[in-house]
Design an enzyme around this catalytic site. Structure first.
Site, mmCIF file in Angstrom:
data_model
loop_
_atom_site.group_PDB
_atom_site.id
_atom_site.type_symbol
_atom_site.label_atom_id
_atom_site.label_comp_id
_atom_site.label_asym_id
_atom_site.label_seq_id
_atom_site.Cartn_x
_atom_site.Cartn_y
_atom_site.Cartn_z
ATOM 1 N N PRO A 34 0.617 -1.385 -0.064
ATOM 2 C CA PRO A 34 -0.059 -0.010 0.234
ATOM 3 C C PRO A 34 0.772 1.454 -0.082
ATOM 4 C CG PRO A 34 0.048 -0.987 2.152
ATOM 5 C CD PRO A 34 0.926 -2.117 1.131
ATOM 6 N N CYS A 35 1.424 1.671 -1.084
ATOM 7 C CA CYS A 35 2.359 2.825 -0.966
ATOM 8 C C CYS A 35 1.322 4.017 -1.344
ATOM 9 C CB CYS A 35 3.431 2.587 -2.185
ATOM 10 S SG CYS A 35 2.681 2.463 -3.840
#
Length: 165
Positions: free
Chosen positions: A135-136
């Protein structure tokens, strides 16, 4: 052998690339998840084999995530991508909880990096080969603004809105 498939999502058609793995749920370790127009996204290469069935477990999790019923992915990543530093940064992303955000500075601090290393951290995030599942998109600017997402800021906004709905 490298296998691939596509997955129709609210973000557009995703390209999934993987490698066989005896330990991965469903038997495929994910090497890449790319979206249309993504900066540095994967494209199908000669010698890759389309195998939709190899990704059944992964696409099932993606379906549940986009439906709002999955908050944590159980996906094995293929070995070999990134530098040691990039892998360290990518691993830290897994600790950012669903529905929350952190800043580049806070993530750097969590990793024991200097403030000067924030730019390198941002570059590592930009090279994340498995968008959405790593989840950047949960990393934002110091003032909470949406900055830097290889899939585009509109998609980053979509993902954050999905997670806070």
């Amino acid at each position: 052998m490298t296998v691939h498939t596509t997955f129709d999502s609210p973000l557009g058609e995703l390209l999934l690339v993987g490698e066989a793995s005896a330990t991965a749920p469903g038997g495929t370790a994910l090497a890449s998840l790319s979206m249309p127009g993504q900066k540095g996204g994967a494209t199908v290469q000669d010698g890759w084999v389309r195998d939709d069935d190899a990704f059944t477990a992964i696409t099932g999790q993606l379906r549940a995530y986009f439906a709002g019923t999955l908050t944590h992915f159980d996906i094995e990543y293929a070995d070999g991508a990134g530098t040691d530093f990039q892998r360290k940064v990518w691993s830290a992303l897994d600790s950012v909880p669903y529905g929350t955000t952190t800043t580049y500075g806070k993530l750097a601090e969590r990793l024991g990096l200097s403030r000067a290393a924030v730019r390198a951290l941002g570059t590592a995030l930009g090279r994340n080969p498995v968008l959405v599942v790593r989840p950047c998109h949960r990393v934002v600017g110091a003032d909470g603004s949406l900055t830097g997402y290889a899939g585009g800021l509109d998609r980053k906004r979509q993902l954050l809105e999905l997670e806070t709905a």
